[in-house]
Every structure is written in C-alpha cells, then in structure tokens.
Write a protein that holds these residues in place. Structure first.
Motif, mmCIF file in Angstrom:
data_model
loop_
_atom_site.group_PDB
_atom_site.id
_atom_site.type_symbol
_atom_site.label_atom_id
_atom_site.label_comp_id
_atom_site.label_asym_id
_atom_site.label_seq_id
_atom_site.Cartn_x
_atom_site.Cartn_y
_atom_site.Cartn_z
ATOM 1 N N GLY A 34 2.817 6.198 0.350
ATOM 2 C CA GLY A 34 2.909 6.401 1.785
ATOM 3 C C GLY A 34 1.783 5.705 2.529
ATOM 4 N N SER A 35 1.771 5.887 3.837
ATOM 5 C CA SER A 35 0.803 5.166 4.670
ATOM 6 C C SER A 35 -0.537 5.877 4.811
ATOM 7 C CB SER A 35 1.392 4.916 6.054
ATOM 8 O OG SER A 35 1.703 6.156 6.670
ATOM 9 N N ALA A 36 -0.629 7.130 4.361
ATOM 10 C CA ALA A 36 -1.893 7.869 4.431
ATOM 11 C C ALA A 36 -2.688 7.651 3.148
ATOM 12 C CB ALA A 36 -1.620 9.356 4.623
ATOM 13 N N PRO A 37 -4.017 7.654 3.252
ATOM 14 C CA PRO A 37 -4.836 7.441 2.058
ATOM 15 C C PRO A 37 -4.597 8.468 0.957
ATOM 16 C CG PRO A 37 -6.192 7.227 4.013
ATOM 17 C CD PRO A 37 -4.841 7.723 4.458
ATOM 18 N N GLY A 38 -4.295 9.696 1.348
ATOM 19 C CA GLY A 38 -4.207 10.741 0.342
ATOM 20 C C GLY A 38 -5.604 11.068 -0.145
ATOM 21 N N GLU A 39 -5.683 11.878 -1.159
ATOM 22 C CA GLU A 39 -6.992 12.198 -1.700
ATOM 23 C C GLU A 39 -6.877 12.486 -3.179
ATOM 24 O OE1 GLU A 39 -7.587 16.880 -0.795
ATOM 25 O OE2 GLU A 39 -7.979 15.513 0.861
ATOM 26 N N TRP A 40 -8.008 12.455 -3.831
ATOM 27 C CA TRP A 40 -8.055 12.725 -5.252
ATOM 28 C C TRP A 40 -7.809 14.213 -5.452
ATOM 29 C CZ3 TRP A 40 -8.476 9.009 -8.879
ATOM 30 C CH2 TRP A 40 -8.612 9.433 -10.195
ATOM 31 N N TYR A 69 0.837 -1.203 0.000
ATOM 32 C CA TYR A 69 0.000 0.000 0.000
ATOM 33 C C TYR A 69 0.871 1.252 0.000
ATOM 34 C CZ TYR A 69 -3.433 3.388 1.853
ATOM 35 O OH TYR A 69 -4.253 4.476 2.064
ATOM 36 N N ALA A 70 1.914 1.267 0.826
ATOM 37 C CA ALA A 70 2.787 2.437 0.934
ATOM 38 C C ALA A 70 3.512 2.719 -0.380
ATOM 39 C CB ALA A 70 3.794 2.242 2.068
ATOM 40 N N GLN A 71 3.803 1.680 -1.158
ATOM 41 C CA GLN A 71 4.501 1.865 -2.433
ATOM 42 C C GLN A 71 3.625 2.591 -3.455
ATOM 43 O OE1 GLN A 71 6.149 -1.830 -3.887
ATOM 44 N NE2 GLN A 71 6.960 -2.334 -1.859
ATOM 45 N N ALA A 72 2.354 2.219 -3.518
ATOM 46 C CA ALA A 72 1.404 2.850 -4.451
ATOM 47 C C ALA A 72 0.009 2.351 -4.140
ATOM 48 C CB ALA A 72 1.759 2.526 -5.893
ATOM 49 N N HIS A 73 -0.953 3.284 -4.151
ATOM 50 C CA HIS A 73 -2.352 2.908 -3.953
ATOM 51 C C HIS A 73 -3.270 3.928 -4.614
ATOM 52 C CE1 HIS A 73 -1.355 5.379 -0.350
ATOM 53 N NE2 HIS A 73 -2.578 5.877 -0.527
ATOM 54 N N VAL A 74 -4.521 3.545 -4.741
ATOM 55 C CA VAL A 74 -5.538 4.437 -5.293
ATOM 56 C C VAL A 74 -5.684 5.622 -4.336
ATOM 57 C CG1 VAL A 74 -8.013 4.637 -5.803
ATOM 58 C CG2 VAL A 74 -6.760 2.561 -6.485
ATOM 59 N N PRO A 75 -5.609 6.847 -4.839
ATOM 60 C CA PRO A 75 -5.758 8.009 -3.950
ATOM 61 C C PRO A 75 -7.103 7.973 -3.209
ATOM 62 C CG PRO A 75 -4.973 8.696 -6.103
ATOM 63 C CD PRO A 75 -5.369 7.257 -6.227
ATOM 64 N N GLY A 76 -7.040 8.079 -1.896
ATOM 65 C CA GLY A 76 -8.239 8.040 -1.072
ATOM 66 C C GLY A 76 -8.589 6.662 -0.549
ATOM 67 N N ALA A 77 -7.955 5.621 -1.089
ATOM 68 C CA ALA A 77 -8.238 4.262 -0.624
ATOM 69 C C ALA A 77 -7.667 4.061 0.774
ATOM 70 C CB ALA A 77 -7.630 3.228 -1.573
ATOM 71 N N ILE A 78 -8.403 3.347 1.600
ATOM 72 C CA ILE A 78 -7.875 2.998 2.912
ATOM 73 C C ILE A 78 -7.204 1.639 2.820
ATOM 74 C CG2 ILE A 78 -9.554 4.401 4.181
ATOM 75 C CD1 ILE A 78 -11.064 1.824 4.855
#
Length: 151
Positions: A134-140, A58-67
């Motif tokens: 990173g470890s945070a969901p981030g956002e669109w 998840y930390a390497q890459a994830h959908v923005p906003g995904a938990i």
C-alpha cells in the motif's frame, strides 16, 4: 616465489592494514538487509529507510516503515522537510537497479548522511524479511520474529 601463473595473485594483495581500512570504508557506505531489519526491529530512531522506486512499485511491496521517495523527485525543495540529523538508508529493486545509488547520491549531494542497502528489496525478501503493501509506510510489527543472520 612467482605468482605469474595465478589469476588471483596476478595483482599482489593489499597489506592487512590496507584491507582493514578498505573494508571499513565499504561498511561506511553500505548496510545489508539483516542490519536494516535489526535496526527497524529495535526501533533505532537514527535511521530513516527510503524506498527510491516509483509509487506503484512501493505500493506492491516495501520495507515496513520505509518512506517512498522516488530518486527522480529528490531536489533541494523536496528534501527541505527531511531531518538532517538522521542517516538515510536508500534501497531500490535490487542489484540490477541503481535507483538506490542515485537516491543516495542526490541526498549526499544535498548534505544528508546516507547509506545504501545492498541488494535492495530483492535481497530483503530473499532473507525472509517482512514486507508492507500500500501507499502508507506501515511499521515493523512488534511480534515479528528475528531472522538469524546466516553469515
């Protein structure tokens, strides 16, 4: 007319009505990357995207906003905080991974409404959709341009 020489027609096709009902049922269970991206872009509050992979992936890459909620950790206690009025869209690495299926199964078994994102993060990135790290969901990001669906 005999279809014995046809590999496609060896089994007779369904009627138009049967095909319609079957395809509608499939769409109830799945969403694709473009559909999920459109809902995130439009800030649809009725869905929650869940990355069912490990924390390190998840930390390497994830959908923005995904938990990040690894399917291995899902049980009645760990899901108690989730909003049962939402639709949970699960994903994993891609078609060679069944983490999203396991996550969707576990959530559905616990009474949550679920869909699975076809192709996982692999198809998400193939479509050219943005990723967060990173470890945070981030956002669109509001200025993220829409990617035209090619299908």
């Amino acid at each position: 007319m005999s279809h014995t020489s046809s590999a496609v027609l060896q089994f007779p096709p369904a009627t138009a009505e049967q095909s319609r009902d079957y395809m509608a049922a499939k769409l109830r269970y799945h969403a694709d990357a473009w559909d999920v991206a459109e809902d995130l872009r439009n800030r649809i509050a009725d869905i929650v995207v869940i990355d069912t992979r490990s924390e390190s992936l998840y930390a390497q890459a994830h959908v923005p906003g995904a938990i990040n909620f690894p399917h291995r950790l899902m049980d009645a206690q760990s899901t108690a905080h989730l909003d049962r009025s939402k639709v949970y869209v699960t994903y994993c690495d891609g078609i060679g991974c069944n983490g999203s299926t396991k996550g969707a199964y576990k959530l559905a078994n616990l009474g949550f409404t679920v869909k699975e994102m076809l192709g996982g993060l692999d198809f998400w990135m193939r479509d050219g959709q943005p990723v967060a790290q990173g470890s945070a969901p981030g956002e669109w990001a509001a200025d993220t341009p829409a990617i035209e669906c090619a299908c």
